[in-house]
Design a protein around this motif. Structure first.
Motif, PDB file in Angstrom:
ATOM      1  N   LEU A  14      -5.570  -5.584   4.609  1.00 54.36           N
ATOM      2  CA  LEU A  14      -4.696  -5.717   3.448  1.00 54.36           C
ATOM      3  C   LEU A  14      -4.538  -4.361   2.786  1.00 54.36           C
ATOM      4  O   LEU A  14      -5.493  -3.776   2.290  1.00 54.36           O
ATOM      5  CB  LEU A  14      -5.269  -6.718   2.442  1.00 54.36           C
ATOM      6  N   TYR A  15      -3.308  -3.877   2.796  1.00 49.09           N
ATOM      7  CA  TYR A  15      -2.975  -2.633   2.102  1.00 49.09           C
ATOM      8  C   TYR A  15      -2.538  -3.050   0.699  1.00 49.09           C
ATOM      9  O   TYR A  15      -1.548  -3.769   0.522  1.00 49.09           O
ATOM     10  CB  TYR A  15      -1.865  -1.899   2.844  1.00 49.09           C
ATOM     11  N   CYS A  16      -3.283  -2.591  -0.292  1.00 54.09           N
ATOM     12  CA  CYS A  16      -3.181  -3.164  -1.626  1.00 54.09           C
ATOM     13  C   CYS A  16      -3.273  -2.053  -2.673  1.00 54.09           C
ATOM     14  O   CYS A  16      -3.369  -0.865  -2.348  1.00 54.09           O
ATOM     15  CB  CYS A  16      -4.312  -4.185  -1.801  1.00 54.09           C
ATOM     16  N   ILE A  40      -7.657  -1.986   1.991  1.00 55.33           N
ATOM     17  CA  ILE A  40      -7.297  -0.566   2.009  1.00 55.33           C
ATOM     18  C   ILE A  40      -6.477  -0.267   0.758  1.00 55.33           C
ATOM     19  O   ILE A  40      -5.374  -0.791   0.578  1.00 55.33           O
ATOM     20  CB  ILE A  40      -6.495  -0.210   3.275  1.00 55.33           C
ATOM     21  N   GLU A  41      -7.035   0.556  -0.126  1.00 58.84           N
ATOM     22  CA  GLU A  41      -6.379   0.901  -1.384  1.00 58.84           C
ATOM     23  C   GLU A  41      -5.277   1.929  -1.151  1.00 58.84           C
ATOM     24  O   GLU A  41      -5.464   2.932  -0.458  1.00 58.84           O
ATOM     25  CB  GLU A  41      -7.411   1.462  -2.367  1.00 58.84           C
ATOM     26  N   ILE A  42      -4.116   1.653  -1.760  1.00 63.38           N
ATOM     27  CA  ILE A  42      -2.969   2.564  -1.679  1.00 63.38           C
ATOM     28  C   ILE A  42      -2.621   3.031  -3.093  1.00 63.38           C
ATOM     29  O   ILE A  42      -2.380   2.203  -3.983  1.00 63.38           O
ATOM     30  CB  ILE A  42      -1.743   1.885  -1.036  1.00 63.38           C
ATOM     31  N   PHE A  51       0.593   5.929   5.628  1.00 61.75           N
ATOM     32  CA  PHE A  51       1.003   4.581   5.233  1.00 61.75           C
ATOM     33  C   PHE A  51       2.511   4.417   5.405  1.00 61.75           C
ATOM     34  O   PHE A  51       2.990   3.402   5.942  1.00 61.75           O
ATOM     35  CB  PHE A  51       0.598   4.317   3.782  1.00 61.75           C
ATOM     36  N   LEU A  52       3.270   5.420   4.974  1.00 62.25           N
ATOM     37  CA  LEU A  52       4.726   5.367   5.072  1.00 62.25           C
ATOM     38  C   LEU A  52       5.212   5.470   6.507  1.00 62.25           C
ATOM     39  O   LEU A  52       6.209   4.853   6.888  1.00 62.25           O
ATOM     40  CB  LEU A  52       5.336   6.483   4.227  1.00 62.25           C
ATOM     41  N   PRO A  62       1.801  -5.816  -1.540  1.00 67.34           N
ATOM     42  CA  PRO A  62       0.879  -5.823  -0.417  1.00 67.34           C
ATOM     43  C   PRO A  62       1.613  -5.728   0.926  1.00 67.34           C
ATOM     44  O   PRO A  62       2.730  -6.223   1.077  1.00 67.34           O
ATOM     45  CB  PRO A  62       0.206  -7.189  -0.535  1.00 67.34           C
ATOM     46  N   THR A  63       0.942  -5.090   1.856  1.00 65.72           N
ATOM     47  CA  THR A  63       1.321  -5.170   3.264  1.00 65.72           C
ATOM     48  C   THR A  63       0.108  -5.735   3.990  1.00 65.72           C
ATOM     49  O   THR A  63      -1.000  -5.248   3.798  1.00 65.72           O
ATOM     50  CB  THR A  63       1.679  -3.796   3.844  1.00 65.72           C
ATOM     51  N   LEU A  64       0.323  -6.773   4.754  1.00 64.92           N
ATOM     52  CA  LEU A  64      -0.780  -7.431   5.457  1.00 64.92           C
ATOM     53  C   LEU A  64      -0.610  -7.212   6.952  1.00 64.92           C
ATOM     54  O   LEU A  64       0.458  -7.493   7.510  1.00 64.92           O
ATOM     55  CB  LEU A  64      -0.810  -8.918   5.119  1.00 64.92           C
ATOM     56  N   LYS A  65      -1.652  -6.708   7.582  1.00 64.44           N
ATOM     57  CA  LYS A  65      -1.645  -6.541   9.033  1.00 64.44           C
ATOM     58  C   LYS A  65      -2.497  -7.644   9.642  1.00 64.44           C
ATOM     59  O   LYS A  65      -3.672  -7.815   9.289  1.00 64.44           O
ATOM     60  CB  LYS A  65      -2.207  -5.174   9.421  1.00 64.44           C
ATOM     61  N   TYR A  66      -1.894  -8.394  10.540  1.00 68.77           N
ATOM     62  CA  TYR A  66      -2.584  -9.495  11.221  1.00 68.77           C
ATOM     63  C   TYR A  66      -2.551  -9.198  12.707  1.00 68.77           C
ATOM     64  O   TYR A  66      -1.501  -9.292  13.352  1.00 68.77           O
ATOM     65  CB  TYR A  66      -1.880 -10.816  10.912  1.00 68.77           C
TER      66      TYR A  66
END
Length: 231
Positions: A14-16, A40-42, A51-52, A62-66
């Protein structure tokens, strides 16, 4: 003794951002569901190039990677968590109750979110006085909150979607930058006991309490409100 983490079928990242209420939705859901994931703190003011380039060219959290796939948009990523972990009971099983719960979230956006937007996001703290009229309109959709929607023992998905805004409203009300009179009325007037009890239970739930850093968020909100007032 803490319960063992639920291991998802595929790894989750979780990019948060700790100060972003939209990103908090999915963070809260993952924590409430007791799912194993990597946080993962952004820094939204200084987004990392990696990230970009590698994760989300739009730069949104949020961006969630599954596994190897990515999901974006907070309502979608949060509902994904609820669907992925049915044992967390974040979604009512009855189709009608599920529809009602979604209406709860929709009506919060219609009635209470404007108070948040104007008072906290917009810096006009006096607008918090409008919360009582908003609550009057919202409460009919908060069905049988004992302690949560429809008597659920845990917050439902709809409640987790609104939780970041409820927690920040109360945080400001409890602080020196908010109106103590508003908080006093919320906590002592029998007319608002139902809403206040629900709101405080929501803020104290594991998903919210386990992710909401009051000190960091208060500092951020105080700086924002002070800056907006100065302008």
């Amino acid at each position: 003794m803490s319960l063992a983490k639920i291991i998802p079928p595929k790894p989750i990242k979780l990019y948060c951002c700790i100060i972003c209420p939209w990103a908090a939705r999915t963070w809260i859901a993952l924590t409430q569901a007791n799912v194993e994931f990597e946080y993962i703190e952004i820094d939204l003011k200084n987004k990392p190039d990696w990230f970009l380039k590698e994760v989300n060219p739009g730069g949104k959290v949020p961006t969630l990677k599954y596994g190897d796939e990515y999901l974006i948009e907070s309502a979608i990523t949060t509902e994904f968590v609820a669907d992925l972990v049915p044992e967390a009971k974040l979604l009512p099983k009855d189709p009608f109750k599920l529809a009602q719960s979604r209406l709860l979230s929709d009506r919060f956006s219609e009635f209470l979110f404007p108070v948040y937007r104007k008072s906290i996001y917009g810096g006009d703290v006096s607008a918090l006085n409008d919360i009582f009229d908003a609550i009057d309109k919202f409460v009919p959709y908060l069905v049988n909150a004992k302690p949560f929607f429809d008597g659920s023992e845990v917050p439902t998905l709809a409640e987790l979607l609104v939780a970041p805004f409820v927690s920040r409203i109360y945080l400001v009300l409890e602080s020196d930058i908010g109106s103590k009179d508003v908080l006093t009325k919320l906590s002592t007037d029998p007319k608002y006991a139902y809403f206040h009890t629900w709101a405080t239970n929501l803020i104290a739930s594991p998903g919210v309490a386990g992710t909401f850093d009051k000190a960091v968020n208060l500092a951020h909100l105080a700086e924002r409100i002070t800056s907006l007032k100065a302008n």
